[in-house]
Structures are given as structure tokens and as C-alpha cells.
Design an enzyme around this catalytic site. Structure first.
Site, PDB file in Angstrom:
ATOM      1  N   ASP A  38     -29.112  13.100 -21.051  1.00 27.95           N
ATOM      2  CA  ASP A  38     -29.498  12.052 -22.005  1.00 27.95           C
ATOM      3  C   ASP A  38     -28.286  11.330 -22.592  1.00 27.95           C
ATOM      4  OD1 ASP A  38     -28.528  14.123 -23.398  1.00 27.95           O
ATOM      5  OD2 ASP A  38     -30.187  14.304 -24.819  1.00 27.95           O
ATOM      6  N   HIS A 242      -7.471   4.696  -2.086  1.00 28.67           N
ATOM      7  CA  HIS A 242      -8.206   4.764  -3.345  1.00 28.67           C
ATOM      8  C   HIS A 242      -8.198   6.178  -3.911  1.00 28.67           C
ATOM      9  CE1 HIS A 242     -10.496   0.739  -2.607  1.00 28.67           C
ATOM     10  NE2 HIS A 242      -9.251   0.573  -2.987  1.00 28.67           N
ATOM     11  N   ASP A 259      -1.492   2.543  -9.627  1.00 32.07           N
ATOM     12  CA  ASP A 259      -2.251   1.294  -9.539  1.00 32.07           C
ATOM     13  C   ASP A 259      -3.222   1.330 -10.709  1.00 32.07           C
ATOM     14  OD1 ASP A 259      -3.963  -0.800  -8.962  1.00 32.07           O
ATOM     15  OD2 ASP A 259      -4.174  -0.304  -6.831  1.00 32.07           O
ATOM     16  N   ASP A 270      -4.585  -5.970 -12.620  1.00 30.24           N
ATOM     17  CA  ASP A 270      -4.584  -5.065 -11.463  1.00 30.24           C
ATOM     18  C   ASP A 270      -3.144  -5.003 -10.956  1.00 30.24           C
ATOM     19  OD1 ASP A 270      -5.097  -3.643  -9.178  1.00 30.24           O
ATOM     20  OD2 ASP A 270      -6.286  -5.194  -8.184  1.00 30.24           O
ATOM     21  N   HIS A 349      -4.663  -2.789   4.624  1.00 26.36           N
ATOM     22  CA  HIS A 349      -5.520  -3.640   3.782  1.00 26.36           C
ATOM     23  C   HIS A 349      -4.934  -5.044   3.728  1.00 26.36           C
ATOM     24  CE1 HIS A 349      -2.658  -3.296   0.380  1.00 26.36           C
ATOM     25  NE2 HIS A 349      -2.579  -2.007   0.666  1.00 26.36           N
ATOM     26  N   HIS A 353      -6.629 -10.243  -3.344  1.00 28.48           N
ATOM     27  CA  HIS A 353      -8.025 -10.601  -3.596  1.00 28.48           C
ATOM     28  C   HIS A 353      -8.067 -11.429  -4.862  1.00 28.48           C
ATOM     29  CE1 HIS A 353      -7.898  -7.430  -6.666  1.00 28.48           C
ATOM     30  NE2 HIS A 353      -7.285  -6.683  -5.759  1.00 28.48           N
ATOM     31  N   HIS A 360     -12.176  -7.089  -8.272  1.00 29.94           N
ATOM     32  CA  HIS A 360     -12.297  -7.820  -7.001  1.00 29.94           C
ATOM     33  C   HIS A 360     -13.247  -8.970  -7.321  1.00 29.94           C
ATOM     34  CE1 HIS A 360     -11.252  -3.828  -4.817  1.00 29.94           C
ATOM     35  NE2 HIS A 360     -10.192  -4.423  -5.302  1.00 29.94           N
ATOM     36  N   GLU A 383      -0.406  -7.848  -3.093  1.00 35.32           N
ATOM     37  CA  GLU A 383      -0.230  -6.395  -3.118  1.00 35.32           C
ATOM     38  C   GLU A 383       0.021  -5.770  -1.749  1.00 35.32           C
ATOM     39  OE1 GLU A 383      -3.883  -4.147  -3.791  1.00 35.32           O
ATOM     40  OE2 GLU A 383      -4.866  -6.006  -4.372  1.00 35.32           O
ATOM     41  N   TYR A 387       2.148   2.521   4.255  1.00 33.98           N
ATOM     42  CA  TYR A 387       1.649   3.892   4.093  1.00 33.98           C
ATOM     43  C   TYR A 387       1.898   4.609   5.417  1.00 33.98           C
ATOM     44  CZ  TYR A 387      -0.724   0.910   0.729  1.00 33.98           C
ATOM     45  OH  TYR A 387      -0.991  -0.031  -0.231  1.00 33.98           O
ATOM     46  N   ARG A 405       3.159   0.700  -2.613  1.00 36.49           N
ATOM     47  CA  ARG A 405       2.472  -0.599  -2.817  1.00 36.49           C
ATOM     48  C   ARG A 405       3.117  -1.251  -4.036  1.00 36.49           C
ATOM     49  NH1 ARG A 405      -2.317   0.945  -2.430  1.00 36.49           N
ATOM     50  NH2 ARG A 405      -3.074   1.255  -4.554  1.00 36.49           N
ATOM     51  N   GLU A 407       2.099  -4.472  -6.528  1.00 38.68           N
ATOM     52  CA  GLU A 407       0.995  -5.406  -6.770  1.00 38.68           C
ATOM     53  C   GLU A 407       1.209  -6.177  -8.063  1.00 38.68           C
ATOM     54  OE1 GLU A 407      -2.865  -3.531  -7.380  1.00 38.68           O
ATOM     55  OE2 GLU A 407      -3.861  -5.415  -6.840  1.00 38.68           O
TER      56      GLU A 407
END
Ligand code: GLY
Ligand code: MN
Ligand code: MN
Length: 439
Positions: A38, A242, A259, A270, A349, A353, A360, A383, A387, A405, A407
Site C-alpha cells: 500500500d 546500463h 552517469d 544527463d 550505442h 539523443h 531520452h 556521449e 567499452y 564514456r 557525456e
């Protein structure tokens, strides 16, 4: 300062000016979602609904009816209820919807079944985002059927459903000056959060401790939400795109990739930085880092009004491919590697974006089968990353398990790219200095 009432009114006017004659738009609010038994997740309004209303309660529906004599903006919302408000907080109620949110008419949400068919009747076209909320889709069909049943008595059901998103998402893609200011603030807060995590970082700490530093800065700045789950990946975890479990202990000698971006007044940042846990890059780490940075700078250079969406990506993969060949991670000729997209083994990737109310963000990337032309007012991320899988025995051992990365958030202005997150260092040397100052 938040987005003002007059801007919300302008957004509604603009949308209504583009709607077909004899039409109506229906936009439901987000719902509360149960987290366990709840208790619910913290409420977050639907971005489309918020964009046109500025109203942040659940159980609401916005209706736009161009040329309606008794008012064009109608809001259904929860009624005031002192007993319930004692538990769950103050509601605006229909009175507040009119007084504070510019609604011309407002009704209790519990009366929607009685009132909405009457509003739909006689309107030929309905703008609506079909398929997003199946329960609401069903309700809408029931209201339409209510009118259909009355056709013998002269009821006129709408004959056409149109995709609301085509109009609304085009509007959301182009940010106003006030929206860019919100996004700048989101970036500023997020920059402070990243700095705080960098200064705090030591070998032996856990990834979630860096997340805690990030969240502290977000919350202390009034941003109760991150724009997405923060990623803190050290060592080979940085290769999981991710990765959000953030559970590992950080080791000296590893890099850590963060990130993270806050959501400020419904606008996202971002931002990603990758830095050495112990304050100094190893040689292979630094070689790959410099390459990712060079590719990012080349991509940002292409974020210019009049260029097309894919140009930053193309600039980025060219630099990455050249560098990967130089370092021996790819073999063969540049043109062949570019053609067969050899970089995808290590950069899987895209370079960015749209960014806005959603991390996104909405907006098409192609128009009439062509990449979209970049325009002033668009905001996007840049970004690139590399890897190197930890178990890839086809590459020299020294590279394996390195994930990087970088970004930034970039607004397109008439003078070119404006990097909203520019205050956060990204040169390898500057990162080392910042880390070492904290040790
Ligand atoms: N943080 C999600 C992304 O960079 O797209
Ligand atoms: Mn990101
Ligand atoms: Mn991103």
C-alpha cells in the site's frame, strides 16, 4: 524560477492553433504506481500533460477545445477533500485549477463519465496518444460509444482519431529560452554532484557511496528525482551500459564511470564522466580516454544549426575508428573499417539523443526518410564511449575491461553548440588534479 503561467498558456495556444478545425485534444495525467502493498512510488507527472498544463497532481485529464465559446482549456482533477488532504497533502481542486493553472473550466475527475461525452459530441476529430495507457484508451472508447448509442437522437460521435504526439512532440523538441534556463540549472546542479563524487572517491569505497554523494547534492538542491537511475560502474562494470546495481567495491587502479543527472523542475540533465579511482590514469586507460575525448570534441563541433542529426555521430566514429586502428584495437584500412562499422565492437550505442523533460526526450530523428536538420533550440547529449569486454582475448590484455564514456548536454544556439555541462572538467589532467586535490 519555474516556467511561468504565460508560457504554459502559450503552449496551449500554439497546439490549438495547429489542430484541425472541429477537433478536441485529450491528455491524461500520469497515475500513481504501487511500489509495494500500500505504498506508492513518488509521483511524477506525465511530461506531455505537464508541458501543456503545469499541473502536477495524479487523477487529472486535460482537454483542449479550440474555439469553444465557454473556454478552450478544461481540466478534470481531484476534488478538495479536507479529510483525505490531511493524509496525502493539499489538492488544487477545480477551483485551484481555474485560479492557478489557467483552466477556463474545471470539474471533479469523478464526474468525467458524465461530462466528457458531452464535450466530445459534435467534435469531428480527437487528438490523443493512443496505446500509452490501455485503461484510459478503453475509457475513451466507452465515452465515444456513449455518443454512438445516441446517434438516432442526433448524437454525433467523432469520426477520426489523430496522433497528438506528432504535434506536441515537435513543440517539445524545440526549447524556449525559459526551458533552456531550466536545463542549465539542471546541468549546474548535476555538475556540482559529479564534482562532489570525484572529490569523495577513494579506493576501497563502494560504488553506491558515490551514488550517495550524487543524490545528496541533487536533493540538497531541491531535486528530489534523478532524471534516471544513476550509473556508478567501476572497473569492468563500466562496460555494462546500463549498470545500476552500484554494489561493487572500487579498486585502486580501476576507472569509475558515473552517469548521473538530476531532474530540475521537470527538466533533465544527463552527464557522464570517467576517472581513475586512485587519482591517476594508467597509460592504456589514458590512451583510450584521450581517444574518447577527441571523438567527443569532434562530435560537439558538428552540433551546429543546419547540420543533420547524424553528422556529430559520423564525426565521432571517424575519430574513434582512426584511434582504434592506431592503438591496434582494430586492424586494416580506415575506409574498410568505417564501412563495416568495426568500431561497434567497442562502441555499440549512438553518440547521443534528444534531452528535455524526458532524459531520452521526444522528437523524431528522421524526417521524410532523411536525418533531421539541427535547429536552434534543440538540446541533445554527446556521449561517445569505448567499452573493451573483459573477456575479449582477441585484444591485448592491457585494454581488457576498460570502459569509458564522456557525456555532455549541448544546446544548439545561433552561434553554435553551447555545452550546458561545460563546468565539469573532462581533460584527463584536470580530472587527475581534481581527484588528487581531494585525497
Ligand atoms: N543515462 C542514459 C543515457 O546516457 O542515455
Ligand atoms: Mn547518460
Ligand atoms: Mn544520455
Amino acid at each position: 524560477m519555474a516556467i511561468g503561467k504565460s508560457e504554459f498558456a502559450r503552449r496551449r495556444r500554439r497546439l490549438m492553433a495547429e489542430m484541425e478545425p472541429g477537433s478536441i485534444a485529450i491528455i491524461p495525467a500520469a497515475r500513481l504506481h504501487v511500489r509495494n502493498r500500500d505504498t506508492e512510488y513518488r509521483f511524477r507527472q506525465d511530461s506531455d500533460f505537464y508541458y501543456i498544463s503545469g499541473f502536477d497532481e495524479p487523477d487529472a485529464v486535460a482537454v483542449l477545445m479550440p474555439d469553444r465559446k465557454h473556454g478552450e482549456f478544461i481540466l478534470f482533477c481531484q476534488e478538495r477533500d479536507p479529510e483525505l488532504e490531511l493524509w496525502t497533502g493539499i489538492r488544487e481542486g477545480p477551483e485551484g485549477a481555474c485560479a492557478n493553472y489557467g483552466a477556463d473550466d474545471a470539474f471533479p475527475i469523478d464526474d468525467i463519465d458524465d461530462i466528457l461525452p458531452g464535450l466530445l459530441e459534435g467534435r469531428e476529430r480527437v487528438y490523443y496518444a493512443m496505446g500509452r495507457d490501455p485503461d484510459f484508451d478503453q475509457h475513451l472508447m466507452q465515452w465515444v460509444n456513449t455518443i454512438r448509442k445516441k446517434t438516432r437522437n442526433g448524437g454525433q460521435p467523432p469520426g477520426e482519431f489523430l496522433e497528438l504526439n506528432y504535434l506536441l512532440h515537435e513543440h517539445r523538441l524545440l526549447k524556449s529560452a525559459a526551458e533552456i534556463r531550466q536545463m542549465q540549472t539542471a546541468a549546474d546542479i548535476s555538475v556540482r554532484a559529479h564534482r562532489r563524487a570525484m572529490e569523495f572517491c577513494r579506493p576501497g569505497q563502494f560504488e553506491y557511496q558515490l551514488e550517495a554523494e550524487i543524490m545528496h547534492e541533487f536533493m540538497a538542491s531541491g531535486c528530489r528525482h534523478a532524471a534516471y537511475e544513476s550509473i556508478v560502474g567501476s572497473g569492468a562494470n563500466a562496460c555494462i551500459l546500463h549498470y545500476t546495481s552500484n554494489q561493487n567495491k572500487m579498486q585502486a587502479g580501476d576507472l569509475v564511470l558515473i552517469d548521473a543527472g538530476c531532474e530540475h523542475q521537470y527538466y533533465a540533465a544527463d552527464i557522464t564522466r570517467t576517472f581513475p579511482v586512485s587519482g591517476t590514469f594508467s597509460k592504456p586507460q589514458r590512451q583510450l580516454y584521450e581517444l574518447v575525448l577527441a571523438s567527443q570534441l569532434a562530435a560537439i563541433d558538428q552540433v551546429q544549426p543546419g547540420r543533420h542529426w547524424n553528422e556529430p555521430h559520423e564525426a565521432c566514429v571517424r575519430v574513434l575508428t582512426e584511434g582504434l586502428l592506431e592503438l591496434g584495437l582494430l586492424k586494416g584500412r580506415l575506409t574498410t573499417q568505417l564501412k563495416k562499422e568495426g568500431y561497434k565492437r567497442f562502441f555499440m550505442h549512438r553518440t547521443g539523443h534528444w534531452l528535455g523533460m524526458d532524459v531520452h526526450d521526444v522528437g523524431d530523428y528522421r524526417v521524410d526518410d532523411e536525418w533531421r536538420i539541427l535547429e536552434i533550440g534543440m538540446v541533445l547529449t554527446v556521449e561517445p564511449g569505448l567499452y573493451i569486454p573483459p573477456d575479449d582475448t582477441s585484444v591485448a590484455k592491457k585494454w581488457r575491461g576498460i570502459g569509458i564514456r564522456i557525456e555532455d548536454d549541448v544546446a544548439i544556439t545561433k552561434t553554435g553548440p553551447k555545452v550546458l555541462s561545460a563546468a565539469l572538467p573532462k581533460e584527463a589532467e584536470a580530472l587527475e588534479q581534481l581527484m588528487q586535490a581531494g585525497q
